[in-house]
Scaffold this motif. Structure first.
Motif, PDB file in Angstrom:
ATOM      1  N   ARG A   1       0.862  -1.181   0.000  1.00  0.00           N
ATOM      2  CA  ARG A   1       0.000   0.000   0.000  1.00  0.00           C
ATOM      3  C   ARG A   1       0.904   1.238   0.000  1.00  0.00           C
ATOM      4  NH1 ARG A   1      -4.728  -1.807   2.731  1.00  0.00           N
ATOM      5  NH2 ARG A   1      -5.657  -3.328   1.292  1.00  0.00           N
TER       6      ARG A   1
ATOM      7  N   THR B   1      -3.918  -8.434  -5.216  1.00  0.00           N
ATOM      8  CA  THR B   1      -3.513  -7.051  -5.476  1.00  0.00           C
ATOM      9  C   THR B   1      -2.087  -6.872  -4.968  1.00  0.00           C
ATOM     10  OG1 THR B   1      -5.786  -6.255  -5.251  1.00  0.00           O
ATOM     11  CG2 THR B   1      -4.019  -4.638  -5.055  1.00  0.00           C
TER      12      THR B   1
ATOM     13  N   GLU C   1      -1.205  -0.925  -4.541  1.00  0.00           N
ATOM     14  CA  GLU C   1      -2.299   0.022  -4.722  1.00  0.00           C
ATOM     15  C   GLU C   1      -2.115   1.186  -3.768  1.00  0.00           C
ATOM     16  OE1 GLU C   1      -6.183  -1.225  -3.551  1.00  0.00           O
ATOM     17  OE2 GLU C   1      -5.445  -2.489  -1.926  1.00  0.00           O
TER      18      GLU C   1
ATOM     19  N   ARG D   1      -3.869   0.267  -9.983  1.00  0.00           N
ATOM     20  CA  ARG D   1      -3.471  -0.835  -9.116  1.00  0.00           C
ATOM     21  C   ARG D   1      -2.759  -1.898  -9.951  1.00  0.00           C
ATOM     22  NH1 ARG D   1      -8.379  -3.368  -6.347  1.00  0.00           N
ATOM     23  NH2 ARG D   1      -9.193  -3.265  -8.487  1.00  0.00           N
TER      24      ARG D   1
END
Length: 666
Positions: free
Chosen positions: A170, A227, A230, A209
């Protein structure tokens, strides 16, 4: 078993402080129910040591403060040195265990398995400061929770990793000043698969992303397995923190237009419950009636002097006045461009802050980064760009002469300039940084005020059929064989000029006077940050303000100009350490304020010195003071402030006589 109060606990193991206060080892909730040590306060004037009983708090704080004023005490240099050494000794013996303070923040989150939402134990979490490159590492506990403490305000990225799982990162995690419960949305990790995968970038609503998809899935919308990267969206709401605060980031501070000479304290007025202080006489320490401010602002109906000011976690209060340590032009110790974040805490702050009940006002100065960066700026105002105040009319005194002449006012006269710059960068990449700022402030202008003075037909004796002016009273009583001396009467009336503005607010009794309100100021600061390791950081800051101002009117009186010379200095050292289950913070600060009021024209020592007002046979000898020789004086001698109702006051209040003093705060 060590006692809970007034004792430095032996930490034989990393879990010792947590077991002592009833917390399980490796708990992410650090130091939540620790009782503080006694609050020590020693002030030089009282010549005593006051010890207050321990308080229940969410953190452990030991604070030492000493305040010295050379105008009321004279302990000498030796006394100051002894107090300095004692203050440093006590501070070095203190271990401050807490989850957050006025300088840093805290972030926490959770790591889960994407398939069953179960917590992942012992996952590696790496937090990186994107501005300066340093990193901190942690591991998730059995509940999947992790926590980072003592984080400087700024932008961060968080990377979660676990064997046999795809990693996830993140970015753009914002940590704000003294926001101890920043919650990062949970990481959802997926176990590695044996089927072919492919990494792609997905953009939605302007947010990109990086995701991992199953390369074997068919169709235009392949299945997203994980993921990988992002932008982070920090949760602003938290049930773990009830404090009410307003934060202002650097991006807002640097571009928001502010009135007059810019200072970051003006931002507090945007926070709910914060209002201007009524009946305040302007900026500066309020050392007497009609001088300085009654407080920067009032919070939730409290007094304007009920606020607690800190910069980088160190004290920034004027111990004598109860406001921020400031001058009459330079109202804050840092330039607005050198502040990383500004915060006003208006309710429900933790007991570690203490001191005042109005609000806690925090500011964190900017630090250097791995890239050299800087800026130069200039702010200008001029009355040519301003509309004239409707009530400020052009005026010229054509009645009074000499020192009693009220001067001339063009209708508007004010200009100001602020010119400065900031520069920061690395001295050693990822380890040692510097940041400095400097600003020059200048104000030029004049102020018009109106006062009530006795009219010409009120300066004497009214009888049933005549009016005898004060200059003829001696002869009037002499002809009637009445003993009378007119020296006192002439002396008093010589202080009151004649009315000079019949269009003013008081009609035939209006005396209008124009005085300069010039001021010059300098603001400078320097800060260094040294990251010893991922667990220990050291910082030091020095700031200086030096201003000279001319206050045109004080105490709503005419002939009351007051000169000021103010210098404030502060040096602070910070040591932050993070151990396995707790954090330690050490703050050492020394502040000094030098305040002087050099005499100006129309100061109280100069009353009556005009030759035209000096009568024979009265006091004419000069008076020697530490600020020079004044006089010879006229019929009134050297007086302070004179008040004869219903007329306006004349002169400077005796508390504002030419003086100088020094305050030291540890």
């Amino acid at each position: 078993m060590p006692r809970r109060h007034g004792t430095i606990l032996p930490l034989s193991s990393p879990q010792a402080p947590l077991r002592l206060f009833g917390l399980p080892p490796h708990s992410p909730s650090i130091a939540h129910d620790i009782n503080p040590k006694p609050w020590l306060s020693w002030k030089r004037r009282s010549r005593g040591l006051k010890t207050f009983p321990p308080m229940t708090s969410k953190s452990c704080v030991t604070h030492f403060r000493s305040c010295a004023s050379e105008t009321t005490d004279n302990f000498g240099v030796r006394g100051i040195r002894i107090q300095s050494l004692l203050a440093i000794a006590l501070l070095l013996l203190c271990t401050v265990v807490r989850a957050a303070d006025t300088l840093t923040g805290e972030a926490r989150g959770e790591i889960q398995d994407i398939e069953n939402d179960q917590p992942i134990d012992s996952a590696s979490v790496t937090l990186t400061n994107t501005d300066r490159g340093w990193k901190k590492q942690a591991q998730s506990d059995a509940n999947g929770n992790y926590v980072f403490i003592q984080l400087e305000p700024g932008n961060y990225s968080v990377l979660a990793e676990k064997d046999e799982y795809y990693s996830s990162e993140r970015t753009d995690i914002l940590i704000r000043l003294n926001t101890p419960k920043v919650v990062i949305p949970p990481f959802k990790l997926r176990k590695r698969v044996t089927t072919p995968t492919r990494q792609i970038t997905v953009t939605s609503e302007g947010i990109s992303r990086n995701v991992l998809i199953d390369a074997t899935s068919a169709g235009p919308s392949p299945a997203v397995l994980a993921t990988l990267n992002e932008p982070g969206q920090t949760a602003l709401a938290s049930t773990l923190d009830s404090t009410i605060r307003a934060n202002f980031e650097a991006a807002l501070i640097h571009v928001l237009p502010l009135r007059g000479v810019r200072s970051f304290d003006q931002l507090a007025l945007f926070a709910p419950g914060v209002f201007r202080v009524p009946f305040s006489s302007g900026e500066g320490p309020a050392v007497g009636i009609g001088v300085g401010t009654a407080g920067q602002f009032a919070v939730n109906g409290m007094r304007g002097r009920s606020n607690n000011f800190t910069v980088d976690g160190s004290d920034n209060n004027d111990e004598d006045i109860g406001v921020r340590r400031q001058g009459f032009l330079s109202a804050t110790p840092q330039t607005s461009e050198s502040v990383e974040e500004f915060q006003v805490v208006t309710a429900a702050w933790t007991a570690e802050f203490g001191r005042n009940a109005g609000s806690v006002v925090n500011a964190v100065s900017r630090s250097g980064r791995n890239r050299l960066h800087g800026s130069v700026y200039g702010l200008f105002t001029n009355d040519a760009f301003d509309a004239r105040n409707y009530f400020d009319q052009a005026f010229t005194d054509t009645i009074n002469k000499g020192a009693q002449n009220g001067g001339s006012f063009p209708g508007k006269d004010n200009s100001s300039q602020q010119i400065g710059g900031v520069l920061g960068g690395p001295l050693r990449e990822d380890r040692l940084f510097y940041f400095l700022s400097a600003e020059r402030q200048r104000v030029r202008g004049s102020t018009l005020r109106h006062f009530v003075v006795p009219a010409k037909d009120e300066r004497g004796l009214k009888t049933s059929n005549a009016f005898i002016p004060v200059d003829e009273l001696g002869k009037f009583f002499q002809e009637r064989f009445i003993p009378y001396s007119d020296i006192a009467g002439k002396g008093v009336f010589s202080l009151y000029p004649l009315p000079n503005n019949r269009y003013g607010p008081f009609g035939a009794h209006t005396y209008s006077e124009v005085k300069r309100h010039d001021a010059d100021g300098t603001v400078f600061s320097y800060k260094s940050d040294y990251y010893l390791s991922s667990k220990h950081s050291l910082a030091g800051r020095y700031n200086l303000t030096d201003d000279h101002a001319l206050l045109p009117f004080t105490s709503d009186a005419f002939h009351s100009s007051l000169g000021t010379a103010t210098r404030t200095q502060n040096i602070s050292l910070f040591l932050n350490s993070r151990f396995e289950n707790f954090g330690s913070g050490l703050r050492i600060s020394y502040g000094r304020t030098q305040l002087g009021f050099p005499p100006q024209n129309s100061s109280p020592f100069l009353f009556g010195s005009d030759v035209s007002n000096r009568l024979s046979g009265f006091v004419t000898q000069p008076i020697d003071t530490p600020y020079g020789r004044f006089g010879p004086f006229g019929s009134t001698g050297a007086i302070g402030q004179l008040m004869i109702l219903p007329y306006s006051t004349v002169g400077i209040d005796v508390f504002n006589f030419p003086q100088g003093r020094v305050d030291n705060t540890y």
